[in-house]
Scaffold this active site. Structure first.
Site, short mmCIF file in Angstrom:
data_model
loop_
_atom_site.label_atom_id
_atom_site.label_comp_id
_atom_site.label_asym_id
_atom_site.label_seq_id
_atom_site.Cartn_x
_atom_site.Cartn_y
_atom_site.Cartn_z
N ASP A 254 1.00 -1.24 -0.16
CA ASP A 254 -0.48 0.12 0.33
C ASP A 254 0.99 1.64 -0.60
OD1 ASP A 254 -1.75 2.40 0.79
OD2 ASP A 254 -3.16 1.04 1.56
N ARG A 315 -13.45 -5.17 -4.83
CA ARG A 315 -14.23 -4.32 -5.91
C ARG A 315 -14.06 -5.36 -7.28
NH1 ARG A 315 -17.02 -2.22 -3.04
NH2 ARG A 315 -17.03 -0.35 -2.99
N GLU A 344 -22.42 -6.48 -12.05
CA GLU A 344 -23.18 -7.18 -10.85
C GLU A 344 -24.73 -6.96 -10.75
OE1 GLU A 344 -21.59 -6.16 -7.22
OE2 GLU A 344 -19.70 -6.65 -7.03
N HIS A 363 -21.65 -10.61 -3.53
CA HIS A 363 -21.14 -9.54 -2.88
C HIS A 363 -21.50 -8.84 -1.05
CE1 HIS A 363 -20.18 -5.08 -3.85
NE2 HIS A 363 -19.94 -5.07 -2.57
N LEU A 364 -21.58 -10.66 -0.53
CA LEU A 364 -21.80 -10.35 0.93
C LEU A 364 -20.40 -9.87 1.96
CD1 LEU A 364 -22.47 -13.70 0.72
CD2 LEU A 364 -24.47 -11.94 0.43
N GLY A 365 -19.57 -8.58 1.65
CA GLY A 365 -18.98 -8.46 2.95
C GLY A 365 -19.30 -8.10 3.98
#
Length: 669
Positions: A254, A315, A344, A363-365
């Site tokens: 990062d 993403r 999606e 997309h259950l984060g």
């Protein structure tokens, strides 16, 4: 006459294309009646005045007040029967706790599954919009709002579905909810990591299909394996913590992550190429930007270990999905676990989705009961706070300042705006403001003092008094650049205790004429300086004169010959006008020479009162400066009594209301 006034105000900035118009502002209190009165015969002759409210695209008219149906010359009334609450459009499902919080403050319109066209049509009636990841908030949405949309709340972390540049240009704050779903997203990342390594989803489907293929679904262990966390923000950090607990060796990439934070949890920060080339597992936690779009592609897959496994709960767009399919077929990528996709929902016949080595979730984060409620409350609080005019710690297109710093800087923020507002009012109408120098005096090291917030508020103070532009933290720099206004900043380190963030703020405007010659410093600039005393902003220097003025209400500055009786004479004139004096301060160079008298007033003195003060023989110059925002602001279910005395507007009482809806009056010919 209006055109002349507009041209004069426009000349205050060097950019001739700026359509700046002078404006009078009064912030109104609830539960009174709006009336206009004037001794001007030209005003009497107008059949009516039109009050244009920038709220809900409704126009309210000022008509002559009447008794028994007969117009009363020179008096106009209007009653503003507007909804007392702002309108918040919730375009995607939000937790009940968040909705309840919003409903206690605003009218809430829950309209889900809107088409883009429907959203653009509806948005002009809304003050705030709340979305999740499925709604695209494009430039067209902001343009369709007609300037009414003041805040967009993203219920979650990512903001790639919101056009931040367009939001900034339109002065719309964008806030997100970055903390409430952090743990949920991290847990889901770890769940996918373990499920993928042990073929849980595939084995489950096999057993349910009546099969018992133990040898086919042999997995791999996590202990001792290297996990590369790509993006070491909140979620990435939590994933790293949990992976360390599973016995994994964790590295991270990062470019903005502090080394000490990574080291504190036993994580080594490495380059991008080193991370992807040495990892056994790669977990993605980066935002989708132009720099990260398809960052995992044919070239990067070619640099990876053969048999690498990839998890993505960030993403979908950060992976080139076609390239991933090729890497899976080539055996470069052994498995992938994906919670997010470029489109999606993805197509049912997607080769990626149907690949046996790919584990997928919809997309259950953030999809835990606790996270859903937490996100709902967090974004509702941020939106309500923004509509209340509060500084947002979660703003993504404004200076990002931690909540504790916002609290500490609050009085200095107020000081910065008021110094900007005062200084620009001192500029003579024919002068062009091209550059402003701001000096911050502080005992803190430069790295410990973030001045972006202060600069934004100075810009707000400089532009708003002579413009019809509403400036906020979001569009401050953009508004300054648009007008050719250059802001330079200087920091002076003071040898003192760093307990307070600032000792003083000084503003200098060079190469301009001043309405108040005493505000010109020895070096030729308009110069004002202020400090915070006991939590209240004070003006401490005007030009070369030291003063001590609490920056509340409005201020009369007089340069005078220092002699007895001056305070009493000026106070008597104001008292006869029923103008309440909140304070008086006299700063002088030496006894019986010259002095500056600073008088704080709660009410607007008439031109006649100011003229009488100016005619006192010992008074050499005088200027009246308004400190509060003085555009005509009408709030919901509010009204006021507004009198026009010659060319002065008087609003009484004056009290700030946080949600500002501008309106303008003009004759209807």
């Amino acid at each position: 006459m209006a055109a002349a006034s507009s041209a004069a105000a426009s000349s205050l900035f060097s950019n001739p294309s700026s359509s700046l118009k002078p404006r009078n502002q009064s912030l109104i209190t609830p539960n009174s009646q709006l009336s206009l009165s004037s001794s001007s015969s030209s005003l009497h002759s107008q059949p009516r005045l039109r009050l244009l409210l920038n709220h809900g695209h409704r126009t309210h008219y000022l008509s002559p007040a009447s008794a028994a149906g007969s117009p009363v010359p020179g008096r106009f009334t209007v009653s503003a029967s507007l909804d007392a609450k702002p309108t918040v459009l919730v375009a995607e499902k939000l937790g009940e706790a968040g909705l309840n919080l919003l409903k206690s403050f605003a009218n809430v319109d829950c309209s889900y599954n809107l088409t883009h066209e429907e959203l653009c049509t509806k948005i002009s009636l809304c003050d705030a919009l709340i979305v999740r990841s499925g709604t695209k908030v494009t430039r067209e949405v902001f343009e369709s709002s007609g300037g009414r949309l003041k805040v967009v709340g993203r219920a979650g972390v990512g903001i790639d579905n919101v056009d931040l540049a367009a939001a900034t240009e339109h002065g719309c704050l964008v806030v997100n909810a970055p903390t409430a779903n952090t743990v949920a997203a991290a847990e889901h990342g770890i769940a996918l990591l373990t499920a993928m390594s042990r073929n849980i989803a595939q084995a489950d489907a096999s057993v349910k299909a009546g099969e018992w293929k133990r040898n086919k679904y042999v997995g791999v262990s996590l202990v001792g394996k290297t996990l590369a966390v790509m993006g070491f923000g909140k979620v990435g950090t939590e994933v790293a913590r949990r992976a360390k607990g599973l016995g994994m060796h964790v590295i991270a990439h990062d470019p903005y992550a502090p080394t000490d934070r990574a080291r504190a949890i036993g994580v080594e920060l490495v380059s991008f190429d080193e991370a992807i080339s040495t990892a056994d597992f790669i977990s993605l936690h980066m935002p989708l930007t132009s720099a990260t779009s398809k960052i995992l592609n044919d070239d990067t897959f070619a640099k990876m270990k053969k048999g690498v496994r990839i998890v993505n709960v960030a993403r979908g767009g950060v992976i080139d999905e076609d390239a991933l399919v090729k890497a899976l077929k080539a055996g470069i990528v052994a498995q992938a676990a994906l919670d997010v996709f470029t489109v999606e929902p993805p197509a049912k016949d997607s080769e990626l989705i149907q690949h046996e080595g790919v584990t997928v979730t919809p997309h259950l984060g953030a999809s835990t009961a606790e996270a859903q409620e937490g996100v709902a409350v967090e974004i509702a609080e941020a939106v309500v706070g923004a509509l209340n005019g509060e500084l947002a710690a979660t703003a993504v297109n404004a200076p990002m300042v931690p909540a504790e710093v916002l609290t500490e800087l609050k009085p200095y923020v107020e000081l910065a705006e008021k110094l900007g507002r005062l200084s620009v009012q001192l500029v003579a109408g024919g002068s062009g403001v091209k550059s402003v120098k701001v000096t911050y005096v502080s005992a803190r090291a430069p790295d410990d003092l973030d001045t972006r917030l202060l600069r934004a508020m100075i810009i707000k103070g400089l532009i708003e008094p002579i413009s019809d532009t509403f400036v906020n933290l979001v569009n401050a720099d953009f508004s300054a650049k648009q007008r050719g206004l250059r802001i330079s900043e200087e920091r002076v380190v003071l040898d003192d205790s760093p307990e307070r963030p600032l000792d003083s703020i000084q503003i200098q405007i060079a190469n301009v004429e001043s309405k108040f010659a005493s505000a010109i410093s020895d070096s030729g600039e308009i110069r004002l300086e202020g400090r915070v005393k006991d939590g209240t902003p004070h003006l401490t220097k005007v030009g070369a004169f030291g003063v001590d003025v609490s920056l509340e209400g409005s201020i009369i500055l007089c340069r005078q010959v220092d002699q007895p009786g001056m305070i009493g004479r000026v106070g008597s004139i104001l008292g006869e006008e029923n103008v309440n004096v909140s304070f008086m301060s006299v700063g002088r160079i030496a006894p019986r020479t010259h002095a500056i008298m600073a008088i704080g007033v709660d009410d607007l003195p008439s031109n006649e009162a100011l003229k009488r003060i100016g005619e006192i023989s010992a008074v050499e110059e005088l200027v009246f400066l308004k400190l509060y925002a003085y555009n005509l602001m009408v709030t919901h279910k509010q009204s006021m009594i507004l009198s026009q005395h010659q060319d002065q507007w008087r609003a009484s009482p004056v009290r700030q209301w946080s949600r500002r809806q501008a309106c303008y009056w003009s004759p209807v010919w």
